[in-house]
Motif scaffolding. Structure first.
Motif, PDB file in Angstrom:
ATOM      1  N   TYR A 324     -14.804  13.974 -19.148  1.00  0.00           N
ATOM      2  CA  TYR A 324     -15.186  12.555 -19.135  1.00  0.00           C
ATOM      3  C   TYR A 324     -15.055  11.926 -17.745  1.00  0.00           C
ATOM      4  O   TYR A 324     -15.985  11.299 -17.243  1.00  0.00           O
ATOM      5  N   ASP A 327     -17.486  13.062 -15.008  1.00  0.00           N
ATOM      6  CA  ASP A 327     -18.818  12.475 -15.170  1.00  0.00           C
ATOM      7  C   ASP A 327     -18.856  11.029 -14.690  1.00  0.00           C
ATOM      8  O   ASP A 327     -19.817  10.605 -14.042  1.00  0.00           O
ATOM      9  N   ARG A 331     -20.989   9.706 -11.422  1.00  0.00           N
ATOM     10  CA  ARG A 331     -21.997   8.655 -11.616  1.00  0.00           C
ATOM     11  C   ARG A 331     -21.719   7.463 -10.690  1.00  0.00           C
ATOM     12  O   ARG A 331     -22.624   6.942 -10.034  1.00  0.00           O
TER      13      ARG A 331
ATOM     14  N   THR B 138     -26.672  12.445 -12.732  1.00  0.00           N
ATOM     15  CA  THR B 138     -25.342  12.023 -13.181  1.00  0.00           C
ATOM     16  C   THR B 138     -25.453  11.055 -14.362  1.00  0.00           C
ATOM     17  O   THR B 138     -24.612  11.057 -15.254  1.00  0.00           O
ATOM     18  N   ARG B 141     -26.056  12.980 -17.571  1.00  0.00           N
ATOM     19  CA  ARG B 141     -24.883  13.705 -18.081  1.00  0.00           C
ATOM     20  C   ARG B 141     -23.813  12.781 -18.658  1.00  0.00           C
ATOM     21  O   ARG B 141     -22.750  13.239 -19.081  1.00  0.00           O
ATOM     22  N   LYS B 142     -24.065  11.487 -18.663  1.00  0.00           N
ATOM     23  CA  LYS B 142     -23.057  10.528 -19.157  1.00  0.00           C
ATOM     24  C   LYS B 142     -22.626  10.890 -20.576  1.00  0.00           C
ATOM     25  O   LYS B 142     -23.456  11.040 -21.471  1.00  0.00           O
ATOM     26  N   LEU B 143     -21.326  11.027 -20.751  1.00  0.00           N
ATOM     27  CA  LEU B 143     -20.786  11.393 -22.071  1.00  0.00           C
ATOM     28  C   LEU B 143     -20.436  10.138 -22.859  1.00  0.00           C
ATOM     29  O   LEU B 143     -19.892   9.185 -22.301  1.00  0.00           O
ATOM     30  N   LEU B 145     -18.305   7.756 -25.257  1.00  0.00           N
ATOM     31  CA  LEU B 145     -16.882   7.608 -25.589  1.00  0.00           C
ATOM     32  C   LEU B 145     -16.818   6.768 -26.858  1.00  0.00           C
ATOM     33  O   LEU B 145     -17.396   5.679 -26.903  1.00  0.00           O
TER      34      LEU B 145
END
Lengths: 346, 149
Positions: A324, A327, A331, B138, B141-143, B145
């Motif tokens: 997490y 990333d 970003r 980027t 690829r944001k995860l 939450l």
């Protein structure tokens, strides 16, 4: 936990020869703090005919950690700041003899009846956000204002010149990335090149830098009072703006740069810090430290990923950080560096 | 029908946090279960998109290299860029895609370093294109939450 309780009791007996009938109970490992194994425990003993009860915290080195640090750094910070009135737990014993608990550890006062806000919660402090935010930034100003020599923090530490702070920190974290990256990191490498091409002006003064001052690393009570600033594992001497930049990093509290850490507005936070520290937050130097800190974050998460991948430490928080937080910081850095690239080429 | 992986992971996330965590007494265990639950929530998304975002990233980098090969003046770099640009995606297993992604990312670092050292107008445009790629990659690829309110 019974074995740990027995061994801690034996250690306390060694450190307190005047005490008798020492008992250690309610041993419970605290989650988080992947750089140390942290245990809450209750100690009781008899001394001078009276019964003494004391809740304690035990911080023990893990086999491998999120942040490779020396435990005496953290202990030294508590010892330096405790007498100053800054809310930190009272440090009691530092032990490097492995015969007691297999690994080095220290023991400190437990601050009861408090909680820590989660850095991954959009509103970590609820109705206390304003009250806690004002204290948070004022305490950081007081850390910056402290005389590192006068409070005994700087003893046994490598000195650093104001113009060298940035270089030492950048070299340190670049080395971590060099050693621990599991795959090439284009954003981190671009950040390193930008930071080297655009060195900041010298620090206004050499201060104590906490190194991890942020949402989640302090305890507050039911009235919204900050009672303990914790997790000094990465403390060092350096530019006080390094801590300001880490505290405003977008990772804490859901990438809301206008209200860093889920507390108060950024402008007000900086104003309070300047007032308490007597220093100026030069915006250009602060920007350098903000870029640096997002890179430092990346280095920490890259290192955590390696620890987990290699099996050196299978604490789930390392895997989470690697997924997490990497990333987020990739970003954040990509967006900021893209803007700076355009500005630089304009 | 079989439940898909995303549904199973999200279901496990709910079970871990709703049914299992409340019955744990140890604070450390509860914390670990919370983290593992959150990662299952992320895995639900990652399982579905992993190959797609890697294929997209690799294609973008190859396209960038194809464009850059005609611009850069360094012969050795020009050859490497041309070779990488002409490669085709092979296996779609995530491990295979990751290996190719890593090789392309290493070349991207070399290219970006080269471009940053040039004042030419082609370098300015290429640098902007590299950043467009990195920002998009980027962001992709944001995860997610999970929100706990």
């Amino acid at each position: 936990m019974e074995d740990l309780a027995r061994r801690v009791a034996a250690y306390l007996a060694h450190r307190m020869p005047q005490a008798s009938n020492i008992e250690v109970s309610r041993v419970s490992r605290i989650h988080g703090g992947a750089s140390r194994e942290t245990f809450r425990l209750h100690a009781s003993w008899e001394e001078g005919g009276a019964k003494v009860e004391r809740p304690l915290i035990l911080r023990r080195d893990p086999v491998a950690s999120l942040i490779e640090t020396e435990r005496d750094l953290e202990y030294n910070a508590y010892r330096a700041f405790h007498p100053t009135g800054l809310p930190v737990p009272e440090p009691l014993y530092l032990e490097t003899d492995l015969s007691w608990l297999d690994r080095p550890f220290f023991v400190m006062e437990q601050i009861e009846g408090c909680q820590a806000g989660s850095p991954f919660n959009a509103e970590p402090y609820g109705n206390f956000a304003e009250k806690i935010g004002r204290q948070f930034w004022t305490h950081l100003g007081h850390i910056a204002a402290a005389d590192p020599h006068g409070i005994g923090f700087a003893a046994n530490m490598d000195p650093i010149a104001p113009e060298e702070c940035w270089k030492r920190e950048l070299e340190k974290w670049e080395k971590v990335i060099d050693e621990d990256e599991l795959e090439p990191q284009p954003v981190a490498r671009a950040a390193i090149r930008w930071l080297k091409r655009n060195p900041p002006s010298p620090a206004e003064k050499i201060s104590v830098v906490h190194g991890d001052y942020r949402t989640g690393n302090f305890l507050f009570d039911a009235e919204g009072n900050i009672r303990a600033i914790l997790d000094w594992e990465m403390c060092h001497l350096g530019d006080p703006l390094e801590d300001v930049a880490w505290a405003v990093d977008p990772l804490w509290a859901h990438e809301r740069p206008e209200r860093p850490g889920g507390m108060i507005a950024r402008d007000e936070a900086i104003r309070l810090w300047e007032e308490a520290s007597g220093l100026k937050a030069d915006p250009v130097r602060l920007r350098w430290w903000e870029i640096f800190n997002s890179l430092k974050g990346l280095a920490i998460w890259i290192s955590a990923g390696k620890e987990y991948q290699t099996g050196a430490n299978r604490d789930p928080v390392l895997a989470f950080s690697s997924w997490y937080c990497t990333d987020v910081h990739n970003r954040v850095l990509a967006r900021r560096l893209a803007e700076l690239s355009k500005e630089g080429r304009a | 029908m079989k439940p898909d992986v995303g549904t199973v992971m999200q279901g496990f996330f709910g079970t871990l946090l709703g049914d299992i965590a409340p019955h744990l007494n140890a604070e450390y265990s509860m914390g670990n279960v919370g983290i593992m639950g959150m990662m299952m929530f992320m895995t639900a998304e990652e399982y579905d998109r992993a190959a797609d975002i890697r294929v997209a990233e690799n294609a973008e980098m190859r396209s960038l290299f194809s464009h850059a090969a005609a611009l850069v003046t360094d012969d050795a770099l020009k050859k490497k860029l041309a070779a990488a640009a002409s490669e085709k995606e092979g296996s779609l297993r995530v491990t295979a895609l990751n290996a190719r992604n890593a090789a392309l990312a290493a070349l991207l670092i070399e290219l970006q370093t080269h471009v940053e050292a040039s004042d030419a107008s082609w370098a300015r445009n290429l640098e902007a294109r590299i950043w467009d790629h990195l920002v998009a990659a980027t962001e992709r690829r944001k995860l997610p939450l999970p929100s706990f309110g």
